[in-house]
Design a protein around this motif. Structure first.
Motif, PDB file in Angstrom:
ATOM      1  N   GLY A 120     -61.426 -29.019 -37.133  1.00  0.00           N
ATOM      2  CA  GLY A 120     -61.201 -27.612 -37.424  1.00  0.00           C
ATOM      3  C   GLY A 120     -62.504 -26.866 -37.651  1.00  0.00           C
ATOM      4  O   GLY A 120     -63.387 -27.340 -38.359  1.00  0.00           O
ATOM      5  N   GLN A 121     -62.611 -25.677 -37.038  1.00  0.00           N
ATOM      6  CA  GLN A 121     -63.839 -24.886 -37.137  1.00  0.00           C
ATOM      7  C   GLN A 121     -63.753 -23.890 -38.288  1.00  0.00           C
ATOM      8  O   GLN A 121     -62.789 -23.150 -38.411  1.00  0.00           O
ATOM      9  CB  GLN A 121     -64.076 -24.112 -35.844  1.00  0.00           C
ATOM     10  CG  GLN A 121     -64.268 -24.973 -34.615  1.00  0.00           C
ATOM     11  CD  GLN A 121     -64.475 -24.131 -33.381  1.00  0.00           C
ATOM     12  OE1 GLN A 121     -65.257 -23.182 -33.385  1.00  0.00           O
ATOM     13  NE2 GLN A 121     -63.772 -24.457 -32.325  1.00  0.00           N
ATOM     14  N   THR A 122     -64.783 -23.879 -39.112  1.00  0.00           N
ATOM     15  CA  THR A 122     -64.925 -22.867 -40.146  1.00  0.00           C
ATOM     16  C   THR A 122     -66.314 -22.264 -39.993  1.00  0.00           C
ATOM     17  O   THR A 122     -67.106 -22.709 -39.162  1.00  0.00           O
ATOM     18  CB  THR A 122     -64.764 -23.463 -41.557  1.00  0.00           C
ATOM     19  OG1 THR A 122     -65.809 -24.429 -41.769  1.00  0.00           O
ATOM     20  CG2 THR A 122     -63.411 -24.137 -41.723  1.00  0.00           C
ATOM     21  N   MET A 123     -66.609 -21.253 -40.769  1.00  0.00           N
ATOM     22  CA  MET A 123     -67.936 -20.668 -40.733  1.00  0.00           C
ATOM     23  C   MET A 123     -68.296 -20.127 -42.102  1.00  0.00           C
ATOM     24  O   MET A 123     -67.413 -19.867 -42.925  1.00  0.00           O
ATOM     25  CB  MET A 123     -68.024 -19.566 -39.673  1.00  0.00           C
ATOM     26  CG  MET A 123     -67.165 -18.358 -39.906  1.00  0.00           C
ATOM     27  SD  MET A 123     -67.064 -17.293 -38.438  1.00  0.00           S
ATOM     28  CE  MET A 123     -68.799 -17.155 -37.983  1.00  0.00           C
ATOM     29  N   GLY A 161     -64.341 -17.620 -46.282  1.00  0.00           N
ATOM     30  CA  GLY A 161     -63.438 -17.603 -47.424  1.00  0.00           C
ATOM     31  C   GLY A 161     -62.476 -18.769 -47.488  1.00  0.00           C
ATOM     32  O   GLY A 161     -61.621 -18.823 -48.360  1.00  0.00           O
ATOM     33  N   VAL A 162     -62.559 -19.722 -46.576  1.00  0.00           N
ATOM     34  CA  VAL A 162     -61.619 -20.843 -46.583  1.00  0.00           C
ATOM     35  C   VAL A 162     -61.983 -21.809 -47.695  1.00  0.00           C
ATOM     36  O   VAL A 162     -63.116 -22.248 -47.804  1.00  0.00           O
ATOM     37  CB  VAL A 162     -61.639 -21.578 -45.226  1.00  0.00           C
ATOM     38  CG1 VAL A 162     -60.768 -22.821 -45.285  1.00  0.00           C
ATOM     39  CG2 VAL A 162     -61.153 -20.660 -44.121  1.00  0.00           C
ATOM     40  N   ARG A 163     -61.021 -22.120 -48.510  1.00  0.00           N
ATOM     41  CA  ARG A 163     -61.230 -23.090 -49.595  1.00  0.00           C
ATOM     42  C   ARG A 163     -60.741 -24.449 -49.134  1.00  0.00           C
ATOM     43  O   ARG A 163     -59.659 -24.576 -48.580  1.00  0.00           O
ATOM     44  CB  ARG A 163     -60.459 -22.659 -50.847  1.00  0.00           C
ATOM     45  CG  ARG A 163     -60.888 -21.281 -51.334  1.00  0.00           C
ATOM     46  CD  ARG A 163     -59.970 -20.781 -52.426  1.00  0.00           C
ATOM     47  NE  ARG A 163     -60.260 -19.389 -52.742  1.00  0.00           N
ATOM     48  CZ  ARG A 163     -59.523 -18.646 -53.542  1.00  0.00           C
ATOM     49  NH1 ARG A 163     -58.447 -19.157 -54.113  1.00  0.00           N
ATOM     50  NH2 ARG A 163     -59.847 -17.387 -53.779  1.00  0.00           N
ATOM     51  N   ASP A 164     -61.539 -25.478 -49.358  1.00  0.00           N
ATOM     52  CA  ASP A 164     -61.182 -26.801 -48.890  1.00  0.00           C
ATOM     53  C   ASP A 164     -59.861 -27.255 -49.493  1.00  0.00           C
ATOM     54  O   ASP A 164     -59.614 -27.131 -50.679  1.00  0.00           O
ATOM     55  CB  ASP A 164     -62.268 -27.817 -49.270  1.00  0.00           C
ATOM     56  CG  ASP A 164     -63.557 -27.534 -48.514  1.00  0.00           C
ATOM     57  OD1 ASP A 164     -64.576 -28.120 -48.905  1.00  0.00           O
ATOM     58  OD2 ASP A 164     -63.524 -26.742 -47.564  1.00  0.00           O
ATOM     59  N   LEU A 165     -59.017 -27.801 -48.620  1.00  0.00           N
ATOM     60  CA  LEU A 165     -57.710 -28.277 -49.078  1.00  0.00           C
ATOM     61  C   LEU A 165     -57.799 -29.653 -49.729  1.00  0.00           C
ATOM     62  O   LEU A 165     -57.350 -29.858 -50.841  1.00  0.00           O
ATOM     63  CB  LEU A 165     -56.762 -28.360 -47.876  1.00  0.00           C
ATOM     64  CG  LEU A 165     -56.097 -27.061 -47.438  1.00  0.00           C
ATOM     65  CD1 LEU A 165     -55.332 -27.307 -46.146  1.00  0.00           C
ATOM     66  CD2 LEU A 165     -55.164 -26.559 -48.501  1.00  0.00           C
ATOM     67  N   ALA A 202     -47.422 -23.605 -35.110  1.00  0.00           N
ATOM     68  CA  ALA A 202     -48.070 -22.390 -35.622  1.00  0.00           C
ATOM     69  C   ALA A 202     -48.761 -22.724 -36.934  1.00  0.00           C
ATOM     70  O   ALA A 202     -48.107 -22.919 -37.960  1.00  0.00           O
ATOM     71  CB  ALA A 202     -47.026 -21.292 -35.826  1.00  0.00           C
ATOM     72  N   LEU A 203     -50.085 -22.760 -36.906  1.00  0.00           N
ATOM     73  CA  LEU A 203     -50.847 -23.190 -38.070  1.00  0.00           C
ATOM     74  C   LEU A 203     -51.523 -22.029 -38.787  1.00  0.00           C
ATOM     75  O   LEU A 203     -51.843 -21.004 -38.181  1.00  0.00           O
ATOM     76  CB  LEU A 203     -51.914 -24.209 -37.647  1.00  0.00           C
ATOM     77  CG  LEU A 203     -51.401 -25.524 -37.068  1.00  0.00           C
ATOM     78  CD1 LEU A 203     -52.560 -26.398 -36.627  1.00  0.00           C
ATOM     79  CD2 LEU A 203     -50.513 -26.266 -38.071  1.00  0.00           C
ATOM     80  N   GLY A 204     -51.755 -22.230 -40.070  1.00  0.00           N
ATOM     81  CA  GLY A 204     -52.514 -21.317 -40.899  1.00  0.00           C
ATOM     82  C   GLY A 204     -53.516 -22.090 -41.723  1.00  0.00           C
ATOM     83  O   GLY A 204     -53.474 -23.320 -41.802  1.00  0.00           O
ATOM     84  N   HIS A 205     -54.425 -21.393 -42.344  1.00  0.00           N
ATOM     85  CA  HIS A 205     -55.458 -21.865 -43.276  1.00  0.00           C
ATOM     86  C   HIS A 205     -56.863 -21.602 -42.745  1.00  0.00           C
ATOM     87  O   HIS A 205     -57.703 -21.099 -43.466  1.00  0.00           O
ATOM     88  CB  HIS A 205     -55.326 -23.343 -43.636  1.00  0.00           C
ATOM     89  CG  HIS A 205     -56.383 -23.777 -44.627  1.00  0.00           C
ATOM     90  ND1 HIS A 205     -56.581 -23.135 -45.834  1.00  0.00           N
ATOM     91  CD2 HIS A 205     -57.320 -24.761 -44.572  1.00  0.00           C
ATOM     92  CE1 HIS A 205     -57.589 -23.725 -46.484  1.00  0.00           C
ATOM     93  NE2 HIS A 205     -58.058 -24.694 -45.737  1.00  0.00           N
ATOM     94  N   LEU A 206     -57.148 -21.979 -41.486  1.00  0.00           N
ATOM     95  CA  LEU A 206     -58.467 -21.720 -40.919  1.00  0.00           C
ATOM     96  C   LEU A 206     -58.492 -20.316 -40.330  1.00  0.00           C
ATOM     97  O   LEU A 206     -57.549 -19.900 -39.661  1.00  0.00           O
ATOM     98  CB  LEU A 206     -58.815 -22.757 -39.856  1.00  0.00           C
ATOM     99  CG  LEU A 206     -58.815 -24.215 -40.329  1.00  0.00           C
ATOM    100  CD1 LEU A 206     -59.339 -25.136 -39.238  1.00  0.00           C
ATOM    101  CD2 LEU A 206     -59.633 -24.391 -41.603  1.00  0.00           C
ATOM    102  N   HIS A 207     -59.576 -19.597 -40.561  1.00  0.00           N
ATOM    103  CA  HIS A 207     -59.630 -18.186 -40.199  1.00  0.00           C
ATOM    104  C   HIS A 207     -60.126 -17.926 -38.787  1.00  0.00           C
ATOM    105  O   HIS A 207     -60.056 -16.798 -38.310  1.00  0.00           O
ATOM    106  CB  HIS A 207     -60.518 -17.438 -41.198  1.00  0.00           C
ATOM    107  CG  HIS A 207     -59.932 -17.365 -42.565  1.00  0.00           C
ATOM    108  ND1 HIS A 207     -60.586 -16.791 -43.636  1.00  0.00           N
ATOM    109  CD2 HIS A 207     -58.739 -17.810 -43.050  1.00  0.00           C
ATOM    110  CE1 HIS A 207     -59.818 -16.878 -44.720  1.00  0.00           C
ATOM    111  NE2 HIS A 207     -58.701 -17.501 -44.386  1.00  0.00           N
ATOM    112  N   ALA A 267     -53.754 -19.135 -35.667  1.00  0.00           N
ATOM    113  CA  ALA A 267     -53.859 -17.725 -35.302  1.00  0.00           C
ATOM    114  C   ALA A 267     -55.104 -17.102 -35.928  1.00  0.00           C
ATOM    115  O   ALA A 267     -55.654 -16.129 -35.416  1.00  0.00           O
ATOM    116  CB  ALA A 267     -52.620 -16.955 -35.757  1.00  0.00           C
ATOM    117  N   GLY A 268     -55.563 -17.669 -37.038  1.00  0.00           N
ATOM    118  CA  GLY A 268     -56.711 -17.107 -37.747  1.00  0.00           C
ATOM    119  C   GLY A 268     -56.309 -15.919 -38.596  1.00  0.00           C
ATOM    120  O   GLY A 268     -55.178 -15.435 -38.539  1.00  0.00           O
TER     121      GLY A 268
END
Length: 507
Positions: free
Chosen positions: A202-205, A209-213, A234-239, A253-254
């Motif tokens: 999974g890509q973050t940057m 604002g993504v907090r580690d799960l 349909a996933l959520g969490h990563l922006h 979806a981001g």
């Protein structure tokens, strides 16, 4: 044809360095209501993190409930909401029974009865049209049993196993329901699964604002946990909007709004799924966009002029820097766009002209198309930018030039200013404040990344602090910070004044 809209990570109530963003959220929700109408969406699916905190403000709640009250008027006849890690499961589920009367289905946490997480949706005629595996964010306590004296790696392994086991159990229930309905109605009902988690790769940057799960086990959840019979995940969490494990039907979806300055150059989007799509649409070849861009303001680094992106990969802008402006203004007003696309295919796909793929930010048309199967089409709608945010980075002259350009553009822009020059600018904040005075620019954050080596670090390995007098310490400091020669006389003068003042106070 069944149309589903997949969105996630609204984070209603979030602030940007203390700045309220309710106007942005309101504009996004209004835009989404319009998209539901224009695209004739049947099912809206929100994959978690509706709110930014577990105790959302009254204003954030008002936005949420006002939006839900208007969805029914758009023609959308089902809303499915699962909680994310930022949400309070109990808060979301409090009005669950009341909202269910309006075909708004909410799953806040893992249920005691697994069948409750499998929701069969019916069309307006009462015929089943979709099976949803409504799996929310799975917390540690939901899926893992604690063993006496277990090690960290045991905890991580059990957590991953628990998540996989839960999805397998829910998939078995959904597939059994699909078989039952197929036998009765003589047609296949598609299955859509939800998730709010961190997947392998999974890509973050920075600043998203993504907090580690799951500390320590991030990336341990792979695409293999989703049963191959599921039509879309349909996933959520990563922006950042992205595909998981190279599987085009498993997607994030981001976030629809940039949650931090790190996201400011992303093209935000929502996904439209069209099941049993029009054969004319499905028969068309995938398009390729060729985009020529130019920055709105002068930049210290060159900007790539061209990049070809295939619609087979829906992340049109996910991994590339965009122009220094809002996406809406930059793409439609500042960018030169050339679209290499068959005119006949464009006409059959419902576009007035090839450029509609990108001007869809205004018209509501999709800009990205991918076939997930012989009967399923995925289209992405770009979300307009409602409040431009930018990061200006460079030495003082670069920052000064960029601020003048932005000021003259009369845009409303929230700024992060990152100074990385070698010159010492002691009154950086004051100078920036003076430059943006009487403009529509608002600086929310200033970062001074000038090298800050340890001031007392000696230049020789055998030299200690005790051996140096104050003047020598300051000299070492000037060297460590690579202060320009023309600046040293002024700094020495100021330092001498300070030193004399301190020594005078001790006498």
């Amino acid at each position: 044809m069944l149309t589903l809209l997949h969105t996630s990570d609204w984070h209603l109530g979030r602030r940007l360095y203390g700045k309220p963003r309710y106007d942005e959220f309101k504009q996004f929700l209004d835009w989404q209501l319009q998209a539901l109408r224009e695209q004739k969406v049947d099912v809206l699916l929100i994959a978690g993190d509706i709110f930014d905190t577990t105790a959302p403000s009254n204003q954030a709640q008002n936005l949420y409930y006002d939006f839900l009250s208007q969805v029914c008027d758009t023609g959308c006849h089902h809303v499915v909401i699962v909680a994310g890690n930022h949400d309070s499961a109990s808060f979301l589920e409090a009005p669950k029974q009341l909202l269910k009367a309006f075909n708004i289905h909410i799953i806040g946490s893992m249920t005691d009865t697994p069948t409750d997480e499998v929701i069969t949706l019916s069309d307006k005629a009462g015929q089943p049209e979709l099976i949803v595996m409504a799996v929310p964010y799975l917390r540690d306590r939901d899926v893992r049993t604690v063993g006496h004296g277990e090690r960290l790696d045991d905890k991580e392994r059990k957590l991953a196993q628990g998540i996989k086991a839960h999805y397998a159990q829910i998939a078995d229930i959904a597939i059994a329901q699909q078989a039952k309905l197929q036998a009765k109605y003589k047609r296949t009902i598609p299955i859509v699964a939800t998730g709010h988690l961190f997947t392998v790769g999974g890509q973050t940057m920075e600043g998203d604002g993504v907090r580690d799960l799951y500390v320590g086990s991030l990336g341990s959840i792979g695409a293999e946990i989703f049963h191959p019979q599921i039509d879309y995940v349909a996933l959520g969490h990563l922006h950042i909007p992205q595909v998981v494990g190279g599987q085009p039907h498993i997607r994030y979806a981001g976030s629809p709004i940039a949650m931090g300055f790190g996201e400011s150059r992303q093209q935000k989007q929502v996904h439209l799924l069209r099941f049993d799509a029009n054969p004319d649409l499905l028969s068309q070849p995938l398009q390729t966009l060729t985009i020529q861009k130019k920055p709105l303001v002068s930049a210290p680094t060159p900007v790539k002029k061209r990049k070809s992106v295939s619609h087979a990969s829906m992340d049109l802008f996910a991994d590339e820097e965009l122009p220094e402006s809002s996406m809406l203004d930059a793409i439609n007003a500042e960018a030169e766009i050339e679209v290499a696309i068959d005119a006949q295919a464009s006409h059959k796909a419902g576009y007035d002209k090839p450029s509609d793929h990108l001007s869809g930010q205004l018209s509501g048309q999709p800009y990205n198309i991918a076939k997930l199967s012989d009967t399923t089409l995925l289209q992405s709608l770009p979300v307009p930018v409602f409040q431009s945010i930018q990061t200006l980075k460079g030495d003082w002259q670069t920052i000064k030039t960029s601020l003048h350009s932005l000021k003259n553009s009369q845009q409303s822009v929230w700024l992060e200013v990152v100074y990385d020059g070698q010159e010492v600018v002691g009154d950086l904040s004051e100078k920036i404040a003076e430059l943006v005075k009487d403009s529509r620019l608002e600086v929310l954050r200033i970062k001074n990344q000038q090298k800050r080596d340890q001031v007392m670090q000696s230049q020789r390995m055998d030299e200690s602090l005790e051996e140096l007098n104050p003047t020598q310490v300051f000299e070492r400091c000037l060297i460590a910070h690579q202060v320009l020669e023309e600046q040293k006389p002024m700094l020495w003068s100021r330092y001498t004044e300070v030193l004399e003042s301190l020594q005078g106070g001790q006498q």
